[in-house]
Enzyme design. Structure first.
Site, mmCIF file in Angstrom:
data_model
loop_
_atom_site.group_PDB
_atom_site.id
_atom_site.type_symbol
_atom_site.label_atom_id
_atom_site.label_comp_id
_atom_site.label_asym_id
_atom_site.label_seq_id
_atom_site.Cartn_x
_atom_site.Cartn_y
_atom_site.Cartn_z
ATOM 1 N N GLY A 15 0.793 -1.239 0.000
ATOM 2 C CA GLY A 15 0.000 0.000 0.000
ATOM 3 C C GLY A 15 0.819 1.279 0.000
ATOM 4 C CG HIS A 235 -2.033 15.233 13.199
ATOM 5 N ND1 HIS A 235 -1.705 13.986 13.665
ATOM 6 C CD2 HIS A 235 -2.185 15.104 11.850
ATOM 7 C CE1 HIS A 235 -1.646 13.140 12.628
ATOM 8 N NE2 HIS A 235 -1.943 13.791 11.532
HETATM 9 C C1 BG6 Z 1 -1.860 12.984 7.952
HETATM 10 C C2 BG6 Z 1 -3.084 13.413 7.206
HETATM 11 O O1 BG6 Z 1 -2.219 12.438 9.192
HETATM 12 O O2 BG6 Z 1 -1.012 14.093 8.171
HETATM 13 C C3 BG6 Z 1 -2.705 14.061 5.885
HETATM 14 O O3 BG6 Z 1 -3.907 12.289 6.957
HETATM 15 C C4 BG6 Z 1 -1.698 15.167 6.109
HETATM 16 O O4 BG6 Z 1 -3.850 14.572 5.230
HETATM 17 C C5 BG6 Z 1 -0.540 14.680 6.982
HETATM 18 O O5 BG6 Z 1 -1.221 15.573 4.845
HETATM 19 C C6 BG6 Z 1 0.397 15.818 7.342
HETATM 20 O O6 BG6 Z 1 1.564 15.310 7.925
HETATM 21 P P1 BG6 Z 1 2.918 16.142 7.862
HETATM 22 O O7 BG6 Z 1 3.854 15.357 8.716
HETATM 23 O O8 BG6 Z 1 3.320 16.201 6.424
HETATM 24 O O9 BG6 Z 1 2.612 17.488 8.423
#
Ligand code: BG6
Length: 480
Positions: A15, A235
């Site tokens: 994947g 997040h």
């Molecule tokens: C992921 C989301 O959890 O975090 C994505 O599903 C997003 O949509 C990504 O792009 C962002 O992560 P980073 O580490 O690039 O800020």
């Protein structure tokens, strides 16, 4: 050859996540000699593939440097691949045999899988693939952990019936980022912040996530979730808890996560009135991607009202924070890539300087790009005049630390799983509280389908969001 110490199994090896994140991370850890000696890797998924196919898929993301070609070969030599279905006990016995062939070892299973197969895969792992004797088994799970409180609880109950909490590693990769990990040190290792880190000292807190691209073909997945589930509920909430929690008695994982849960429990569910929801449209005259609005993505259902941008204000009802707005803001297809925390302090009391000259102090923690911590403060304009001027105490990592190479979030987190360190993984009660806070809002969006405010691809998002923030005690003159 020789007996393995650890076998790391990537379920869903064919994947997207596996090729973009997991295999590259395993490679970097291997290359840098950070993994325990005699660690082996097994990929598992439905497609009939070979290790060579996996290598071809992952190589573009592995950032192999000149001179590392031989190391890459060594890495793939300790990889195996097994094709099997996600619900066949027989296929999982095959996987188990392959692990057993490596001798008695610790086992790590990374579920890089769509949530629809979580249940059958974990049932099979439990029935067939657990390590025996004195060796441990650890299971790493990725979001989505459900879609709302109910489905998340169902998944939690399912997993906790099979595994002990100390065997489960729920990844929120933001917890692997340098500046997110820095929050605890900044707060609890600096005497100067503790007396002002409360409703008396702080006017508002803003936690932002901005991305300069749209769904990029992930529209089908994204539409089912939307930006609130994709980024805000996990997040941004994790960052909020680290900003707002009380000081834990020690730095051990349970003590820290206990404090995180406590602060989450003090937050009421978000009311739709306390949000601004947006969805991007193509940029008129734009080229390529930027001309494509969210609804132009063929994988997005016609007329979808799923937000791709959201600002929400949360209230932490406890003695420390009562009345302080915590503003979370996130969006796709905006003008820049940026994640940051802004702690805005209250205005100076009894200001003696000319009206409007003194600006608020603000502590900014820039998570990405260009990691930095800076404190905006007033100083005298240098020279003859006696004016006030806004300036910064600036800790920009790239200038303070020469040749700095920060590990990727996944590198840290996967290594933590090997070491059994759960500090930066999400405990089931944290997950419960985060869903409790957002589920009523998500339900309301799904049933009432409020039309999101449109914003243009590449812009700063709806101007209503800026007004919303200004109305909630976030005073700012520049752009953020
Ligand atoms: C992921 C989301 O959890 O975090 C994505 O599903 C997003 O949509 C990504 O792009 C962002 O992560 P980073 O580490 O690039 O800020």
């Amino acid at each position: 050859g020789g007996a393995a110490s650890h076998v790391f199994v990537v379920l869903g090896a064919s994947g997207d996540l596996a090729k973009k994140k997991i295999y590259p991370t395993l490679w970097w850890l291997f290359r840098d000699g950070l993994l325990p000696p005699k660690t082996y890797f097994i990929g598992y998924s439905r497609s009939k593939l070979t290790v060579d196919d996996i290598k071809k898929k992952a190589l573009p993301f592995m950032k192999v440097k000149n001179g590392e070609e031989q190391k890459v070969e060594q890495f793939f030599k300790i990889n195996e691949y097994i094709a099997g279905s996600y619900d066949s006990p027989g296929d999982f016995s095959k996987l188990n045999k392959a692990i057993e062939q490596k001798g008695s070892c610790n086992r790590l299973f990374y579920l890089a899988l769509p949530p629809t197969v979580y249940e059958s895969v974990t049932l099979n792992l439990k029935a067939t693939c657990m390590s025996k004797s004195d060796k441990w088994t650890r299971v790493i799970v990725e979001k989505p952990f459900g879609k709302d409180l109910e489905s998340s609880n169902r998944l939690s109950n399912h997993l906790s019936a099979l595994f002990k909490e100390e065997e489960l590693y729920r990844i929120d990769h933001y917890l692997g980022k340098e500046m997110v990990q820095n929050l605890m040190v900044l707060r609890f290792a600096n005497r100067i912040f503790s007396p002002v880190w409360n409703r008396d000292g702080i006017a508002s807190v803003v936690i932002s996530f901005k991305e300069p691209f749209g769904t990029q073909g992930r529209g089908g997945y994204f539409d089912e979730f939307g930006i609130i589930r994709d980024v805000m509920q996990n997040h941004l909430m994790q960052i909020l808890t680290l900003v707002a929690m009380e000081k834990p008695p020690t730095t051990n994982a349970e003590d820290i996560r206990n404090e995180k849960v406590k602060v989450l429990k003090s937050i009421q569910p978000v009311d739709i009135k306390d949000t601004v929801l947006g969805q991007y449209v193509g940029k008129p005259g734009g080229k390529g991607d930027e001309a494509q609005g969210y609804l132009d993505d063929p994988t997005v259902p016609k007329g979808s009202v799923t937000p791709t941008f959201a600002t929400a204000v949360l209230h932490v009802k406890n003695e420390r924070w009562d009345g302080v707005p915590f503003i979370l803001r996130c969006g796709k297809a905006l003008n820049e890539r940026k994640a940051e925390v802004r702690i805005q302090f209250k205005d100076v009391a009894g200001d003696i300087f000319p009206d409007g000259e003194v600006k608020r102090n603000e502590l900014v923690i820039r998570v990405q790009p260009d990691e930095a911590v800076y404190l905006k403060m007033m100083a005298k304009s240098p020279g003859m005049s006696f004016n006030c001027e806004e300036t910064e105490l600036d800790l920009s990592y790239s200038s303070r630390y020469k040749d700095l190479k920060l590990p990727d979030a996944y590198e840290r987190l996967i290594l933590d799983v090997f070491s059994g360190i759960q500090i930066n993984f999400v405990r089931s009660d944290e997950l419960y509280e985060a869903w409790r806070i957002f589920t009523p809002l998500l339900n309301k969006i799904e049933t009432e389908k409020p039309k999101p405010i449109t914003y243009v691809y590449g812009s700063r998002g709806p101007k209503e969001s800026d007004e919303f923030m200004a109305d909630r005690d976030f005073k700012y003159t520049g752009t953020y």
